[in-house]
Scaffold this active site. Structure first.
Site, PDB file in Angstrom:
ATOM      1  CG  ASN A 192      17.795 -53.260  43.677  1.00 27.07           C
ATOM      2  OD1 ASN A 192      17.106 -52.957  44.656  1.00 27.07           O
ATOM      3  ND2 ASN A 192      18.734 -54.176  43.755  1.00 27.07           N
ATOM      4  CG  ASP A 223      20.351 -51.471  45.798  1.00 24.03           C
ATOM      5  OD1 ASP A 223      19.164 -51.130  45.670  1.00 24.03           O
ATOM      6  OD2 ASP A 223      20.725 -52.258  46.681  1.00 24.03           O
TER       7      ASP A 223
END
Length: 287
Positions: A154, A200
């Protein structure tokens, strides 16, 4: 010790699908509105403009070359696109030969090295994603893989000295660091921080801390190397990415949306928001 934010995040803008890959650029927050093909810029007052529509639905991500030209990773298509002065999009690098799996995030360091992650081998039967990779596109246009076996690659960030790349490994619950060599290669892979969450999008600040967004836990967390938590900003929906911006780079912008599963990411729901909260230290490095 975990400290919660004393500030409540305010809503800057709403009605987005899924905001991703936020970047502070030219006095505005730019982000990809996944599911629509739109790249949007938002000012401090919440006014937003669709600055570009790209031939991608998801995933796609953005950053800029040192000369100011916009780069767009068209993830499923396996292409790194570049916007020219006339607004047209051309292919900057073709990544299709390196993977048949989608590409995800991008960061351009201060020397013009471009790192793109995602891709990698096809997932095993019953699995949604296989192990990811990191590829390097050098300023002369050469493309090569520089890391592998990333557990759902990510967000990425490069330290201000251009010497360290930090990658969010969402499925391994950690931030992983690499030394960046003079030629852009990566070495000395190590755990930067083990996390109680699923990182993330990430960004770095001037005190050596990293902020990471966490979709399942609906918050953004500020951590230092080693994993100590300094601050948490909670939201009422999944946090997909974060970026330090504003005039003094001390505003934390958060891209948040309700998460209903991968199969619903291109639906009609428009639960996406950009939130903001004052941060203790300004953003540094790249993006």
């Amino acid at each position: 010790m975990q400290a919660s934010s004393g500030n409540k995040a305010r809503v800057v803008t709403e009605g987005l699908a899924f905001g991703e890959s936020p970047r502070w650029h030219d006095g505005r927050l730019w982000l990809c509105n996944w599911g629509t093909g739109e790249i949007i810029a938002v000012d401090d007052h919440g006014n937003r403009e669709i600055v570009l529509t790209v031939p991608a639905v998801l995933p796609y991500s953005i950053d800029w070359l040192p000369d100011g030209r916009l780069l767009v990773v068209s993830g499923r298509e396996g292409l790194l696109l570049r916007q020219e002065a006339d607004g047209s999009l051309v292919t900057h690098a073709d990544l299709r030969g390196l993977s048949k799996s989608p590409w995800n995030e991008i960061v351009v360091d201060g020397r013009g090295n471009i790192y793109v992650n995602g891709g990698g081998p096809a997932p095993a039967p019953g699995q949604q994603f296989g192990p990811g990779t990191v590829v390097l596109v050098t300023p002369d246009g050469a493309v090569r893989q520089v890391a592998e076996n990333i557990a759902f690659a990510n967000g990425m960030a490069v330290t201000p000295d251009n010497r360290t790349l930090i990658v969010a490994e969402s499925h391994a619950n950690r931030l992983t660091a690499f030394d960046i060599a003079a030629d852009g290669s990566l070495a000395n892979r190590r755990v930067w921080a083990d996390l109680d969450g699923f990182p993330d999008g990430i960004c770095l600040d001037s005190e050596g801390a990293a902020w990471y967004a966490d979709v399942p836990n609906k918050h953004c967390v500020r951590v230092v190397e080693g994993g100590e938590v300094l601050q948490t900003v909670n939201a009422d929906r999944g946090c997909f990415a974060c970026m330090l911006g504003g005039a003094d780079r001390k505003t934390l912008f958060i891209a948040a949306a309700e998460w209903r599963g991968f199969e619903h990411m291109t639906g009609d729901a428009r639960t996406g928001q950009v939130l903001s909260v004052e941060a203790p230290a300004p953003g540094v490095g790249w993006p």
